[in-house]
Design an enzyme around this catalytic site. Structure first.
Site, PDB file in Angstrom:
ATOM      1  N   GLU A 103       0.823  -1.193   0.000  1.00  0.00           N
ATOM      2  CA  GLU A 103       0.000   0.000   0.000  1.00  0.00           C
ATOM      3  C   GLU A 103       0.869   1.259   0.000  1.00  0.00           C
ATOM      4  O   GLU A 103       1.931   1.297   0.619  1.00  0.00           O
ATOM      5  CB  GLU A 103      -0.950  -0.016   1.201  1.00  0.00           C
TER       6      GLU A 103
ATOM      7  N   CYS B  83       1.227  -1.579  15.605  1.00  0.00           N
ATOM      8  CA  CYS B  83       1.178  -1.317  14.165  1.00  0.00           C
ATOM      9  C   CYS B  83       0.449  -2.432  13.436  1.00  0.00           C
ATOM     10  O   CYS B  83       0.789  -3.607  13.577  1.00  0.00           O
ATOM     11  CB  CYS B  83       2.613  -1.180  13.635  1.00  0.00           C
TER      12      CYS B  83
ATOM     13  N   CYS C 261      -1.263   6.500   9.831  1.00  0.00           N
ATOM     14  CA  CYS C 261      -0.013   5.919  10.310  1.00  0.00           C
ATOM     15  C   CYS C 261      -0.271   4.667  11.140  1.00  0.00           C
ATOM     16  O   CYS C 261      -1.061   4.679  12.078  1.00  0.00           O
ATOM     17  CB  CYS C 261       0.723   6.964  11.151  1.00  0.00           C
TER      18      CYS C 261
ATOM     19  N   SER D 196      11.178   5.713  14.881  1.00  0.00           N
ATOM     20  CA  SER D 196       9.995   5.246  15.603  1.00  0.00           C
ATOM     21  C   SER D 196      10.420   4.953  17.037  1.00  0.00           C
ATOM     22  O   SER D 196      10.902   3.863  17.338  1.00  0.00           O
ATOM     23  CB  SER D 196       9.431   3.985  14.932  1.00  0.00           C
ATOM     24  N   PHE D 197      10.245   5.917  17.895  1.00  0.00           N
ATOM     25  CA  PHE D 197      10.789   5.825  19.262  1.00  0.00           C
ATOM     26  C   PHE D 197       9.763   5.233  20.233  1.00  0.00           C
ATOM     27  O   PHE D 197       9.947   4.165  20.781  1.00  0.00           O
ATOM     28  CB  PHE D 197      11.252   7.210  19.710  1.00  0.00           C
TER      29      PHE D 197
ATOM     30  N   CYS E 108       3.660   8.488   1.089  1.00  0.00           N
ATOM     31  CA  CYS E 108       4.160   7.493   2.029  1.00  0.00           C
ATOM     32  C   CYS E 108       4.403   6.199   1.263  1.00  0.00           C
ATOM     33  O   CYS E 108       3.469   5.591   0.746  1.00  0.00           O
ATOM     34  CB  CYS E 108       3.152   7.283   3.155  1.00  0.00           C
TER      35      CYS E 108
ATOM     36  N   CYS F 277       6.344  -7.091   7.065  1.00  0.00           N
ATOM     37  CA  CYS F 277       7.370  -6.540   7.940  1.00  0.00           C
ATOM     38  C   CYS F 277       7.783  -7.603   8.945  1.00  0.00           C
ATOM     39  O   CYS F 277       6.969  -8.427   9.358  1.00  0.00           O
ATOM     40  CB  CYS F 277       6.815  -5.314   8.670  1.00  0.00           C
TER      41      CYS F 277
ATOM     42  N   CYS G 126       5.960  -4.699  15.525  1.00  0.00           N
ATOM     43  CA  CYS G 126       5.633  -3.673  16.513  1.00  0.00           C
ATOM     44  C   CYS G 126       4.167  -3.839  16.905  1.00  0.00           C
ATOM     45  O   CYS G 126       3.284  -3.871  16.042  1.00  0.00           O
ATOM     46  CB  CYS G 126       5.899  -2.287  15.937  1.00  0.00           C
TER      47      CYS G 126
ATOM     48  N   GLU H  71      10.505  -2.120   7.019  1.00  0.00           N
ATOM     49  CA  GLU H  71      11.623  -1.382   7.627  1.00  0.00           C
ATOM     50  C   GLU H  71      12.621  -1.048   6.527  1.00  0.00           C
ATOM     51  O   GLU H  71      13.315  -1.923   6.008  1.00  0.00           O
ATOM     52  CB  GLU H  71      12.275  -2.241   8.717  1.00  0.00           C
TER      53      GLU H  71
END
Length: 398
Positions: A116, A143, A370, A250-251, A129, A136, A140, A197
């Protein structure tokens, strides 16, 4: 943890073998590879540089996909190109347009896989984006994309092809013989924040972004490209050196205990190791500042104590903190922090001297915000409880 720790993904992705006799796709070839391919196809060495420039401009500046339209090339040379090459980009399977103007494209790449891509229009810019992987490996827990298993890395052509198909849809290629003014560009910025990533697909991402930044083609400034990583520490300095774009991280947490659950790569390169790498990045790339992305999760990472700890952690790093209200998705084990809590968090950061914009959720009604991206053909659905268990989050017993 040592920065020399292995960075190999948990899943090995093998390059796709093309059938023998398949024509070479020009899209995605770096300049040196394009020139070598043209010579191998019969272009005289002394003409190679000129031909490379001509083809490059037709493909990336003018958006031409047919060799017979390359009118400054002789007919016999166009025939040679037609015989040996193609100009192909990924196929748009579907497009959804949000009530706020956001466009989400479901894009099919070689092998029938889908990713996407999202275009976000704003008053002063238009941001695309872009995805770098099918699925992935990072899992996470907040996500939606992270609940999809990694299938394979995208090629450079499939990455830059997302930019080209968006320009197709926006009608942004110049009319032949005319160049658009830079300030009128609808697609002015790229963020590598889609599926995957980027630093786990470094070479393809680098080659695609070099094409996007090339002044004789798409011609986007490196300061209009932002690469977002979850913290693949050994590749951060390399990104500064070989790409030189802006960096976002991405913290999402201020302690290793919490970040281990939210961003599992933290178990390999923890907060201290990551921040040490980031302290060098602005110097290496001449970037103005690092963007710290921080998703706001109710009762998880949104306390005043978290805000004060975040300010202390990033001390000495030129930075801004993007606060992202959590974009909920079916089965998500988290809730969005309240508006009052988010604003209180932002105020602490702002008073400490850091910009702390609160991102306005875009495209939520089409699952384009996001953290919400997930290919329509991905079938490995997980329940809320399953995702919570993997993240180590306690769940209530019924």
């Amino acid at each position: 943890m040592s920065a020399t720790s292995p960075i190999t993904q948990d899943v090995l992705t093998l390059p796709r073998k093309l059938p023998q006799g398949t024509k070479t796709n020009i899209v995605g070839l770096p300049r040196n590879a394009l020139r070598a391919a043209l010579v191998a196809a019969g272009t005289p060495e002394k003409q190679a540089k000129m031909r490379e420039n001509q083809v490059w401009q037709w493909v990336y500046h003018k958006g031409v996909r047919q060799f017979d339209l390359m009118t400054n090339l002789a007919k016999d040379y166009r025939a040679l190109l037609e015989q040996n090459f193609t100009i192909e980009i990924p196929e748009v399977v579907s497009k959804h347009v949000s009530s706020d103007g956001t466009r989400k494209y479901l894009v099919r790449i070689a092998g029938g896989h889908e990713v996407e891509t999202v275009y976000i229009p704003e008053e002063d810019r238009g941001t695309l984006c872009v995805s770098s992987q099918v699925g992935c490996t990072l899992t996470c827990s907040f996500c939606h994309t992270g609940t999809q298993k990694l299938v394979r890395n995208l090629t450079a052509g499939e990455i830059v092809g997302q930019i080209m198909l968006a320009r197709d849809d926006l009608g942004e290629w110049p009319e032949l013989g005319r160049a658009p003014k830079d300030e009128a560009r609808l697609l002015s910025n790229i963020v590598l924040m889609g599926m995957g990533e980027p630093l786990y697909n470094f070479d393809a991402v680098r080659d695609a972004m070099k094409i996007a930044m090339d002044g004789e083609g798409i011609s986007l400034s490196r300061r209009r490209i932002t690469l977002s990583t979850s913290g693949v520490v050994p590749e951060i300095a390399r990104a500064a050196d070989e790409i030189g774009c802006l960096l976002a991280v991405s913290f999402h947490a201020t302690t290793d205990e919490v970040r281990d659950k939210l961003v599992p790569i933290n178990k390999k390169w923890n907060i201290e190791t990551l921040l040490a790498a980031l302290r060098d990045y602005p110097r290496l790339s001449n970037s103005e500042r690092i963007t710290f992305e921080y998703v706001m999760l109710k009762g998880v990472n949104d306390s005043d104590e978290d805000a004060r700890r975040l300010v202390k952690l990033i001390e000495g790093i030129p930075a801004k903190i993007n606060l992202i209200p959590f974009n909920e998705w079916p089965g998500a084990p988290y809730e969005r922090s309240s508006n009052n809590r988010i604003h209180a968090f932002a105020d602490i950061i702002y008073k400490a001297g850091y910009a702390s914009p609160i991102r306005t959720p875009r495209g939520e009604d089409i699952m384009a915000a996001c953290g919400q991206l997930k290919s329509a053909t991905e079938r490995a659905r997980k329940s809320r409880a399953a995702v919570a268990r993997e993240a180590g989050i306690p769940t209530s017993q019924t």
